[in-house]
Design a protein around this motif. Sequence first.
Motif, mmCIF file in Angstrom:
data_model
loop_
_atom_site.group_PDB
_atom_site.id
_atom_site.type_symbol
_atom_site.label_atom_id
_atom_site.label_comp_id
_atom_site.label_asym_id
_atom_site.label_seq_id
_atom_site.Cartn_x
_atom_site.Cartn_y
_atom_site.Cartn_z
ATOM 1 N N SER A 63 -4.910 6.787 -11.110
ATOM 2 C CA SER A 63 -5.242 5.853 -10.030
ATOM 3 C C SER A 63 -5.645 6.597 -8.764
ATOM 4 C CB SER A 63 -4.039 4.938 -9.729
ATOM 5 O OG SER A 63 -3.717 4.142 -10.845
ATOM 6 N N ASN A 67 -9.300 6.699 -6.971
ATOM 7 C CA ASN A 67 -9.326 6.296 -5.563
ATOM 8 C C ASN A 67 -10.093 7.307 -4.711
ATOM 9 O OD1 ASN A 67 -7.625 6.891 -2.815
ATOM 10 N ND2 ASN A 67 -7.948 4.714 -3.114
ATOM 11 N N SER A 125 -1.732 -1.986 -13.437
ATOM 12 C CA SER A 125 -1.537 -1.196 -12.224
ATOM 13 C C SER A 125 -2.769 -0.363 -11.886
ATOM 14 C CB SER A 125 -0.317 -0.282 -12.404
ATOM 15 O OG SER A 125 -0.151 0.544 -11.278
ATOM 16 N N LEU A 128 -5.775 -2.782 -10.828
ATOM 17 C CA LEU A 128 -5.637 -3.390 -9.500
ATOM 18 C C LEU A 128 -5.801 -2.354 -8.389
ATOM 19 C CD1 LEU A 128 -2.698 -5.942 -9.954
ATOM 20 C CD2 LEU A 128 -5.124 -6.448 -9.637
ATOM 21 N N TYR A 129 -5.201 -1.178 -8.591
ATOM 22 C CA TYR A 129 -5.277 -0.144 -7.552
ATOM 23 C C TYR A 129 -6.700 0.359 -7.376
ATOM 24 C CZ TYR A 129 -3.871 3.871 -4.727
ATOM 25 O OH TYR A 129 -3.725 4.770 -3.701
ATOM 26 N N TYR A 133 -7.745 -3.123 -5.024
ATOM 27 C CA TYR A 133 -7.166 -2.645 -3.772
ATOM 28 C C TYR A 133 -8.096 -1.684 -3.032
ATOM 29 C CZ TYR A 133 -4.268 0.362 -0.790
ATOM 30 O OH TYR A 133 -3.779 1.109 0.254
ATOM 31 N N THR A 134 -8.591 -0.654 -3.728
ATOM 32 C CA THR A 134 -9.425 0.365 -3.074
ATOM 33 C C THR A 134 -10.679 -0.225 -2.427
ATOM 34 O OG1 THR A 134 -8.587 2.132 -4.503
ATOM 35 C CG2 THR A 134 -10.709 2.511 -3.443
ATOM 36 N N LYS A 137 -9.934 -2.261 0.911
ATOM 37 C CA LYS A 137 -9.342 -1.591 2.073
ATOM 38 C C LYS A 137 -10.261 -1.579 3.290
ATOM 39 C CE LYS A 137 -7.189 2.362 1.271
ATOM 40 N NZ LYS A 137 -6.963 3.680 0.612
ATOM 41 N N SER A 143 -5.812 -6.373 1.852
ATOM 42 C CA SER A 143 -5.802 -5.374 0.788
ATOM 43 C C SER A 143 -4.385 -4.848 0.550
ATOM 44 C CB SER A 143 -6.726 -4.208 1.145
ATOM 45 O OG SER A 143 -6.282 -3.543 2.314
ATOM 46 N N VAL A 144 -3.582 -4.813 1.609
ATOM 47 C CA VAL A 144 -2.207 -4.315 1.479
ATOM 48 C C VAL A 144 -1.414 -5.200 0.516
ATOM 49 C CG1 VAL A 144 -0.045 -3.859 2.705
ATOM 50 C CG2 VAL A 144 -2.230 -3.235 3.747
ATOM 51 N N VAL A 146 -2.644 -6.853 -2.023
ATOM 52 C CA VAL A 146 -3.104 -6.518 -3.379
ATOM 53 C C VAL A 146 -2.522 -5.177 -3.806
ATOM 54 C CG1 VAL A 146 -5.108 -6.070 -4.834
ATOM 55 C CG2 VAL A 146 -5.238 -7.827 -3.056
ATOM 56 N N GLY A 147 -2.559 -4.201 -2.907
ATOM 57 C CA GLY A 147 -2.040 -2.873 -3.220
ATOM 58 C C GLY A 147 -0.543 -2.855 -3.468
#
Length: 297
Positions: A63, A67, A125, A128-129, A133-134, A137, A143-144, A146-147
């Motif tokens: 992840s 990222n 995981s 989603l990350y 999420y990325t 951001k 986004s927080v 989701v993260g």
Amino acid sequence: MSKTATPRVKHSLLSDFKEITKMRLALSVVFSSIAGYLLGVDEVSFKVLALLALGGYFMVGASNAFNQIIEKDLDVLMHRTRNRPIPAGRMSVKTAFIIASVFTVLGLSILYSINKQTAMFGAISIFLYTCVYTPLKTKTPLSVFVGAIPGAIPFMLGWVAATDTFGIEPGTLFALQFFWQFPHFWAIGWFLYTDYKRGGFFMLPTGKQDKGTAVQTIMYTIWTILISIVPVFGITGELKLSIIAAVIVFAFGLFMLFYAIQLFKKMTEKAAKQLMLASVLYITLIQIVYVIDKFIR
């Protein structure tokens, strides 16, 4: 005329590998997974424990590598990240992608060897990350939220690895780490606000270092404290907590709440950094207390 010297850091292949996979973060995630496993298991299997630690490490490393590939152009803008392997030019995107891909396959394969549900949550995981999420951001402070989902999975993942079931117990562990992440990451977002702004990231709930953000930080800290003592009431199935352990966990929560209130009062980056450190200490200590309480109860 004064010159600001930039300290020279000696980088090696190993140090770049650690940085692309964020080894320290990955190890903290492995710690949470192991704690969750010990809470859920009746008889410890060191083979499963080793597989969980290894699979969890690969999962988080993948992840983090994905990222850094996605954010390579933004990382170069921020002081905190511009010396990472990709933006600094020490590692190619192709190499990082190979590492991320191999880690994904290894991580999910190892977790699958434990049981299918563990692998499924590991895959969720990573997805989603990396894929949700990325990209979010730079678009929204939401986004927080989701993260916080992939961030909360490891504690729960350990229980699922131990029992091959998902119920109120891993759900409670998930909720605890989910709510904890808001004061933790908002504290980071506060003291790194200027640097995040350079990269186009707005991590705070109001988008600013203001009272609104500080109040929400306090609120989510209180939610974290409340969830942490729920097992003492006997409503979380096999996840239990003795009264003495609940008092200790509650006291740790008040310790973190103190620093959240200090952020509200002082509104400084120093106060935010103190809250971040307190939050790391908090989540580590309560996981230890949960595990010790199970085995001595």
